[in-house]
Scaffold this motif. Structure first.
Motif, short mmCIF file in Angstrom:
data_model
loop_
_atom_site.label_atom_id
_atom_site.label_comp_id
_atom_site.label_asym_id
_atom_site.label_seq_id
_atom_site.Cartn_x
_atom_site.Cartn_y
_atom_site.Cartn_z
N ALA A 1 0.83 -1.19 0.00
CA ALA A 1 0.00 0.00 0.00
C ALA A 1 0.87 1.25 0.00
CB ALA A 1 -0.92 0.00 1.22
N VAL A 2 0.41 2.27 -0.70
CA VAL A 2 1.11 3.55 -0.79
C VAL A 2 0.26 4.60 -0.09
CG1 VAL A 2 1.98 5.32 -2.34
CG2 VAL A 2 2.18 2.91 -2.97
N ASP A 3 0.91 5.40 0.76
CA ASP A 3 0.15 6.42 1.47
C ASP A 3 0.64 7.81 1.08
OD1 ASP A 3 2.60 6.28 2.74
OD2 ASP A 3 1.79 6.64 4.72
N ARG A 4 -0.26 8.77 1.22
CA ARG A 4 0.05 10.17 0.95
C ARG A 4 -0.52 11.00 2.08
NH1 ARG A 4 -1.80 14.84 -1.84
NH2 ARG A 4 -0.07 15.95 -2.86
N SER A 5 0.28 11.91 2.60
CA SER A 5 -0.11 12.68 3.78
C SER A 5 0.32 14.13 3.59
CB SER A 5 0.56 12.07 5.02
OG SER A 5 0.22 12.78 6.17
N THR A 6 -0.62 15.06 3.69
CA THR A 6 -0.33 16.49 3.57
C THR A 6 -1.11 17.26 4.63
OG1 THR A 6 -2.12 16.84 1.97
CG2 THR A 6 0.08 16.34 1.07
N VAL A 7 -0.76 18.53 4.83
CA VAL A 7 -1.50 19.38 5.75
C VAL A 7 -1.86 20.69 5.05
CG1 VAL A 7 -0.62 18.47 7.93
CG2 VAL A 7 0.69 20.21 6.72
N THR A 8 -2.97 21.27 5.49
CA THR A 8 -3.41 22.57 4.99
C THR A 8 -3.77 23.44 6.19
OG1 THR A 8 -5.69 21.76 4.79
CG2 THR A 8 -4.32 21.65 2.82
N TRP A 9 -3.82 24.74 5.94
CA TRP A 9 -4.30 25.70 6.94
C TRP A 9 -5.58 26.27 6.38
CZ3 TRP A 9 -3.13 26.48 11.87
CH2 TRP A 9 -3.60 27.64 12.50
N GLU A 10 -6.71 25.74 6.86
CA GLU A 10 -8.00 26.09 6.27
C GLU A 10 -9.12 25.87 7.28
OE1 GLU A 10 -9.15 23.35 3.20
OE2 GLU A 10 -8.33 21.62 4.26
N PRO A 11 -10.30 26.43 7.02
CA PRO A 11 -11.44 26.14 7.90
C PRO A 11 -11.79 24.65 7.80
CG PRO A 11 -11.87 28.08 6.56
CD PRO A 11 -10.64 27.45 6.00
N GLY B 1 -14.70 23.50 19.05
CA GLY B 1 -15.00 24.80 19.63
C GLY B 1 -14.49 25.96 18.81
N LEU B 2 -14.37 25.76 17.49
CA LEU B 2 -13.90 26.81 16.59
C LEU B 2 -15.06 27.62 16.05
CD1 LEU B 2 -11.26 24.90 14.44
CD2 LEU B 2 -10.78 26.78 16.01
N ALA B 3 -14.85 28.92 15.89
CA ALA B 3 -15.85 29.77 15.26
C ALA B 3 -15.97 29.38 13.79
CB ALA B 3 -15.46 31.24 15.38
N PRO B 4 -17.15 29.56 13.19
CA PRO B 4 -17.32 29.22 11.77
C PRO B 4 -16.28 29.94 10.90
CG PRO B 4 -19.44 29.68 12.78
CD PRO B 4 -18.41 30.04 13.80
N HIS B 5 -15.74 29.20 9.96
CA HIS B 5 -14.78 29.73 8.97
C HIS B 5 -13.41 30.08 9.58
CE1 HIS B 5 -18.31 29.85 6.48
NE2 HIS B 5 -18.86 30.79 7.23
N ARG B 6 -13.18 29.77 10.84
CA ARG B 6 -11.86 30.01 11.40
C ARG B 6 -10.91 28.89 10.97
NH1 ARG B 6 -10.04 30.34 17.81
NH2 ARG B 6 -7.79 30.38 17.41
N PRO B 7 -9.77 29.20 10.40
CA PRO B 7 -8.87 28.15 9.92
C PRO B 7 -8.10 27.48 11.05
CG PRO B 7 -7.88 30.30 9.54
CD PRO B 7 -9.28 30.55 10.07
N THR B 8 -7.66 26.28 10.77
CA THR B 8 -6.80 25.53 11.70
C THR B 8 -5.97 24.57 10.87
OG1 THR B 8 -6.74 24.29 13.78
CG2 THR B 8 -8.39 23.62 12.15
N LEU B 9 -5.12 23.79 11.54
CA LEU B 9 -4.30 22.80 10.84
C LEU B 9 -5.15 21.58 10.53
CD1 LEU B 9 -1.27 22.34 9.97
CD2 LEU B 9 -1.06 20.97 12.06
N VAL B 10 -5.23 21.23 9.25
CA VAL B 10 -6.04 20.09 8.80
C VAL B 10 -5.12 19.10 8.09
CG1 VAL B 10 -7.98 19.33 7.36
CG2 VAL B 10 -8.08 21.54 8.55
N HIS B 11 -5.18 17.84 8.52
CA HIS B 11 -4.31 16.78 7.98
C HIS B 11 -5.13 15.91 7.03
CE1 HIS B 11 -2.27 12.76 8.22
NE2 HIS B 11 -1.21 13.53 8.07
N HIS B 12 -4.61 15.71 5.81
CA HIS B 12 -5.27 14.89 4.80
C HIS B 12 -4.44 13.63 4.57
CE1 HIS B 12 -7.84 18.34 3.40
NE2 HIS B 12 -6.82 19.00 3.92
N TYR B 13 -5.08 12.48 4.63
CA TYR B 13 -4.36 11.21 4.49
C TYR B 13 -5.09 10.28 3.53
CZ TYR B 13 -2.27 6.72 5.58
OH TYR B 13 -1.65 5.51 5.48
#
Length: 251
Positions: free
Chosen positions: A109-119, A129-141
């Motif tokens: 199996a091959v994996d791919r992992s990235t992060v974004t700074w987005e809501p 407990g985040l306000a709507p549309h407030r960005p945070t660190l989001v991990h995509h796997y």
């Protein structure tokens, strides 16, 4: 100009090594960074510890760290120095690999992992407990086998508490472009090292025609503060979802 305290060369140095002492210490420390003794993104031990480790003065350690900083191999902030070398972090045998359950048992199996700074998704924002549309660190796997028979995807949103308490996670904000590979395998180890006790709660539901299942994981600390929420989707038609936990013995 800073002056290096004259000490005997480290045992690992050849007798004809004419580099200054701090240069040899920089080379030895770089070897330890490359072999994973200090994993990428981890804080280095303090100057006092490094001085004792290499048998030199703290001044010499300070000069060696400056050599590595100039080479872009070490970075320093208010929390201390940390390695910036690329590579796969070293995992402790008892650690939980993040994201738990996301990797297929198939060795091909091959994996791919990235992060974004987005809501994050609205349900994630509410759980953290985040306000709507407030960005945070989001991990995509994503993990997939070459024949396409096994596919797993995971989306994780981290809370402001996690980013404030865990320096190794906070540093990823500068790399959160959605394209740069980001291995957060030791995220739970980083949280524990930051003094956070972790409580995991997983809810498993069927997706669509039941060929897939969704695992929603919420993690909070000893103060009931949310740290992260993960949505893991597994193609369950030909795959098996396995959780394996190892707890160290007391004492």
């Amino acid at each position: 100009m800073a002056r290096t305290t004259p000490l005997d060369p480290p045992l690992d140095s050849p007798p004809d090594d004419d580099r200054p002492l701090y240069g040899r210490i920089a080379a030895l420390l770089l070897d330890e960074l490359r072999d994973g003794t200090v994993p990428p993104g981890e804080r280095l031990p303090g100057e006092r510890h490094l001085a004792a480790h290499f048998g030199v003065s703290r001044e010499t350690v300070r000069q060696a760290l400056e050599v590595l900083r100039r080479g872009g191999l070490v970075a320093t902030d208010r929390r201390g120095s940390h390695a910036t070398l690329p590579g796969r972090p070293v995992e402790a045998p008892e650690s939980l690999t993040f994201p738990v359950g996301a990797r297929s048992a198939d060795p091909c199996a091959v994996d791919r992992s990235t992060v974004t700074w987005e809501p994050p998704p609205p349900e994630h924002a509410q759980a953290l407990g985040l306000a709507p549309h407030r960005p945070t660190l989001v991990h995509h796997y994503l993990s997939a086998t070459p024949d396409g028979r096994s596919l797993r995807t995971a989306l994780t949103s981290f809370s402001p508490v996690a980013l404030a308490e865990v320096a190794e996670l906070a540093r990823y904000r500068g790399r959160a472009d959605g394209a740069t590979p980001a291995q957060l395998r030791r995220a739970y180890d980083w949280m524990r090292k930051a003094g956070l006790a972790l409580h995991h709660r997983d809810a498993i539901t069927q997706v669509g025609d039941a060929s897939s299942v969704r695992v929603t994981r919420r993690v909070h600390d000893q103060y009931a503060r949310p740290l992260e929420i993960t949505d893991l989707v597994v193609d369950a038609e030909r795959d098996t979802l396995v959780y394996e936990f190892t707890l160290p013995a007391a004492g």
